[in-house]
Structures are given as structure tokens and as C-alpha cells.
Design a protein around this motif. Structure first.
Motif, short mmCIF file in Angstrom:
data_model
loop_
_atom_site.label_atom_id
_atom_site.label_comp_id
_atom_site.label_asym_id
_atom_site.label_seq_id
_atom_site.Cartn_x
_atom_site.Cartn_y
_atom_site.Cartn_z
N ALA B 156 83.37 -20.09 -67.74
CA ALA B 156 82.92 -21.41 -68.19
C ALA B 156 83.95 -22.05 -69.12
O ALA B 156 83.71 -23.10 -69.71
N GLY B 157 85.09 -21.38 -69.29
CA GLY B 157 86.14 -21.94 -70.12
C GLY B 157 85.83 -21.93 -71.60
O GLY B 157 86.43 -22.68 -72.37
N GLN B 158 84.89 -21.09 -72.01
CA GLN B 158 84.51 -21.09 -73.43
C GLN B 158 85.19 -19.98 -74.24
O GLN B 158 85.08 -19.95 -75.46
N VAL B 159 85.84 -19.09 -73.54
CA VAL B 159 86.46 -17.96 -74.23
C VAL B 159 87.88 -17.76 -73.72
O VAL B 159 88.16 -17.94 -72.53
N VAL B 160 88.74 -17.39 -74.64
CA VAL B 160 90.14 -17.20 -74.33
C VAL B 160 90.34 -16.18 -73.20
O VAL B 160 89.52 -15.27 -73.02
N GLU B 161 91.44 -16.34 -72.44
CA GLU B 161 91.64 -15.50 -71.27
C GLU B 161 92.34 -14.18 -71.60
O GLU B 161 93.42 -13.89 -71.12
N GLU B 162 91.72 -13.40 -72.44
CA GLU B 162 92.26 -12.06 -72.70
C GLU B 162 91.47 -11.04 -71.89
O GLU B 162 90.41 -11.37 -71.34
N ASP B 163 91.97 -9.85 -71.84
CA ASP B 163 91.27 -8.78 -71.13
C ASP B 163 89.87 -8.60 -71.73
O ASP B 163 89.71 -8.23 -72.90
N ALA B 164 88.87 -8.87 -70.91
CA ALA B 164 87.48 -8.88 -71.41
C ALA B 164 87.04 -7.50 -71.87
O ALA B 164 86.26 -7.36 -72.82
N GLU B 165 87.54 -6.48 -71.21
CA GLU B 165 87.18 -5.12 -71.59
C GLU B 165 87.66 -4.80 -73.01
O GLU B 165 86.90 -4.31 -73.84
N ILE B 166 88.90 -5.10 -73.27
CA ILE B 166 89.44 -4.84 -74.59
C ILE B 166 88.74 -5.68 -75.65
O ILE B 166 88.37 -5.20 -76.72
N LEU B 167 88.54 -6.95 -75.31
CA LEU B 167 87.84 -7.85 -76.21
C LEU B 167 86.45 -7.30 -76.54
O LEU B 167 86.01 -7.30 -77.69
N ALA B 168 85.79 -6.81 -75.52
CA ALA B 168 84.43 -6.30 -75.72
C ALA B 168 84.43 -5.12 -76.69
O ALA B 168 83.59 -5.02 -77.58
N TRP B 169 85.40 -4.22 -76.53
CA TRP B 169 85.49 -3.08 -77.45
C TRP B 169 85.77 -3.54 -78.86
O TRP B 169 85.20 -3.04 -79.83
N ALA B 170 86.64 -4.49 -78.99
CA ALA B 170 86.98 -4.99 -80.32
C ALA B 170 85.76 -5.62 -80.99
O ALA B 170 85.44 -5.32 -82.15
N LEU B 171 85.04 -6.45 -80.25
CA LEU B 171 83.88 -7.12 -80.83
C LEU B 171 82.78 -6.12 -81.15
O LEU B 171 82.13 -6.20 -82.20
#
Lengths: 208, 208
Positions: B156-171
DNA sequence: GACAAGCATGAATACTGGTTCATGTTCGCG
DNA sequence: CGCGAACATGAACCAGTATTCATGCTTGTC
């Protein structure tokens, strides 16, 4: 029941028995090293004194020359680990001017350290149950370092004016989580990729 | 060595013995509840079957009517905990349109849950040593939920295009760390303050 | 009202593993 | 040398506790 005056009840609260000769020093170290390997791989409760001493190449009784209890080696291990990690991190960020760059270098060094010492990671985790005080001290000192850096950066106007303590915990959580993913979940993602992604997240997240 | 054909080697891998009457059901539940309290407060290794059964108000032997081993109650506890948490979170974010708002609500619900169930938090931590598989499953399912949300938001273009898996772990690491601060380090910071600070960090960190 | 399956008991078993101890051995020093 | 302090040994001790088992109670059903 007579004894020399001027002596308290406790024998000066020495941790274990400090060896007095080089020979003893070496044996003590051998036991600690063995404990690190054995406890790291089997966990505290499945690691028996017998395992540790046989790994160290000494008799079981020898253990108790240097440590009062099983818990004591463990506590020392946790302490040692904290020292190593803090040393590694300060080493890695030494002389880096830009605070954000230092942040990045610290993150990279942390992940590398964790990857190189997967056992150590688990040992610290287990400290929550075996020696909660040591566990808290470990993270407290970690987060304190983080916080000090943040406050300084805030004063230089480089970081948003949020509660530095909370921020420090949050940022530490990111490192820890990515480290855990590496070690406990055995993913093969290159460290540099983790660093980049996390760095972007952090940099954007804390800029003023 | 004869036996009916068409049967595998394993007796259908039933977890413990499922009770067949309401009476048995109640006893089983009493044991699980007692286990939660006792293991939560003393830790897995210091919690004996005797402690658990006496807390549950049944005889020691009764335990083994419902669970094959001590490890088994523990595993079930971890599973149960994961279910509870996931339920709480999905409940809390139900019907929230804006993804960032949902994120905030989820974070708030998580911290509240952790604060209300400090024992449960420690139990999951200990699973890393008692039942690593359950531990991994717990976090895997947690992070998967996170990732799915992120990917949708990216589309939906609301979140930066980084690796979602890594982002998820970080968050997830941020939530976990703040939760731990609450429960293990016993700080008194109001949850709302944690939520605000963390939310700002996250929102700025992941916006495109 | 008696039978059986399910449930409950708690004492006995079996075993692990931390800790102690009585007895050597090493080694530097006078 | 030879003495004593430090170090090393490993067998024995012992407490705790997960698991089993023979026996007894409950409860619903015919």
C-alpha cells in the motif's frame, strides 16, 4: 571459640578461592573455559560438575578448590561475558567521530560478536534463571552505555528529544533481536544486510 | 510381535492422556494452572512435581494420569501462552483501519499483556532451554504476524521497501525489550509513555 | 445395586549429581 | 635435602525428585 580481634564474621567475601600460584591460575582458567563450553552447549542444568571437570582434564574435587558452588562458575562466566562484549564494542567504536557511524559500527560489531560466540549468548539468557542479579547487571550496563551515547547526541542536537532511557531499551532490543535471529534461529542472512536495514530504521527513527 | 496391520509405529502421538469426563477435565486444568503459577515463580528446574500437585490440590501420582513427563506440562504451557498472546493482539487490533494505528494498538496491548502476566513472560524465556522447539515456534509465529502486516503495508506504499523479515525482527525486538524492562527490571514507567516513544521511533523509522 | 472404566492416591523406587573428605602429590624456599 | 603450603585426587555421601505402581474410590450405566 577464640580468635584474633579485629576480624569481622565473614572472611572478606572472596569469590571462590583465588589461586596463589601460576599452576593454580592455569587450572582455574581451564575449569572456567571448560564450563563455558559445556554449559554453553548443554545448558546450566544439564552440565554436571563431572562433565565440566572431565572436559577440563581435572578431577571432580579440584573444582571445589576454586569455586564454592556450581552457581559460582556460572556467575563468573556471565560477568566475564559482559566484560568481553563491552570491550569488543568500545574497541569497535573507538575513534569514530560521527555518532551515527559509531552506532552502525557498534551494531556490526555486536552481531559479529554474537555470531562468533553463540554459546555465550545462551549463557546470558539462562542467567535470568540461575543468577537474575547478574542478568540484570549485564543488561543494565549495556543499556547504560547506549543511553549515555544518546544523551550526548541529543545535546548535540543530533537525536530527537525523547526519553533516552526508553530509547536505549528500544534500540538495544533491535540489536538483541537480530542477534538472536542469527544465533538461535540459525538464519544465514549476511550481517551487512542486517546492519544496513537496522541502521536505516534507527537513523530515521531517532533523527530530530 | 504381531499386531493389527495398517498401524504406524507410533500410537498417534497423543499429547498426554486426554481426560474423558468433566471431572478429569477439571483436574487436568487445575494441574496446568498450578504449573503456571509454580513454574512461573520458581522456574522450571526448581518447580518439583510435588510443588505443582500440592498447589493443585491433588496427589503426586495424579500428575502422571494427564502428563507423560514434567517437560510435557511445560510445553503445553508455552503453547497456551502463545495462543493467549496472539488472541489478545488480534483482539486489540481488530477493526482498526490505519496500519500505523493498528501498530500502536498492538504495542499497547502487548505491553499490557506482559505486565499482567509477568510469569508467562519468564516461562517463554525458559523454553529456550527446556523446549527449544516450542520457543522457536513461539517467536516464529509472532514475527510472522508482524511480517505479514508489514508486507501488506509495503504494497500500500505506507512502509519503506526494506526486507520485511528483518524489519519484523527488529520491531519485535523493540516490543520485547520494552516488555522485559517492565517485567524483569520492574520499572514503573507508564505504558502510555513507552507506547508513545516507541511509536515515534517506529513510525519515523519505517515510513517510506 | 453391581460392574467397569475413569480417576485418584501416596508410598516406594531408582537415579542423578552437587558437595565433602581423607589421602596423596607438587614445588618453591631456606 | 626436606618442610610446608598449595594443589590434586576420586571415591563416598546424601539430598532431592521424577517416575512407577499396587491399591482404592467415583460415577454413570444396565
Amino acid at each position: 571459640m577464640n580468635r584474633p580481634a579485629g576480624n569481622g564474621d565473614e572472611p572478606r567475601k572472596v569469590i571462590g578461592n583465588q589461586p596463589k600460584t601460576a599452576r593454580g591460575e592455569a587450572t582455574r582458567k581451564a575449569i572456567i573455559d571448560a564450563a563455558e563450553r559445556v554449559i554453553g552447549s548443554k545448558g546450566y542444568y544439564d552440565a554436571s560438575i563431572g562433565h565440566i571437570t572431565s572436559e577440563a582434564g581435572v578431577a571432580q574435587g579440584t573444582f571445589y578448590i576454586y569455586f564454592k558452588t556450581k552457581e559460582e562458575v556460572f556467575s563468573e562466566l556471565v560477568l566475564e561475558m559482559g566484560r568481553m562484549l563491552r570491550f569488543t564494542l568500545s574497541e569497535a567504536t573507538q575513534g569514530i567521530e560521527d555518532r551515527l557511524e559509531a552506532e552502525k559500527a557498534g551494531l556490526r560489531a555486536f552481531l559479529k560478536f554474537v555470531k562468533d560466540h553463540p554459546d555465550l549468548y545462551r549463557i546470558v539468557q539462562e542467567a535470568l534463571f540461575v543468577d537474575p542479579e547478574a542478568y540484570r547487571a549485564y543488561y543494565r550496563s549495556f543499556v547504560d552505555g547506549y543511553r549515555v551515547g544518546l544523551v550526548a547526541a541529543q545535546e548535540a542536537g543530533q537525536v530527537v528529544e525523547e526519553d533516552a532511557e526508553i530509547l536505549a531499551w528500544a534500540l538495544m532490543g533491535i540489536s538483541r533481536s537480530l542477534g538472536e535471529r542469527l544465533v538461535i534461529f540459525g538464519t544465514e542472512t549476511p550481517i551487512e544486510e542486517l546492519v544496513t536495514t537496522a541502521y536505516n530504521l534507527i537513523a530515521n527513527g531517532i533523527k530530530p
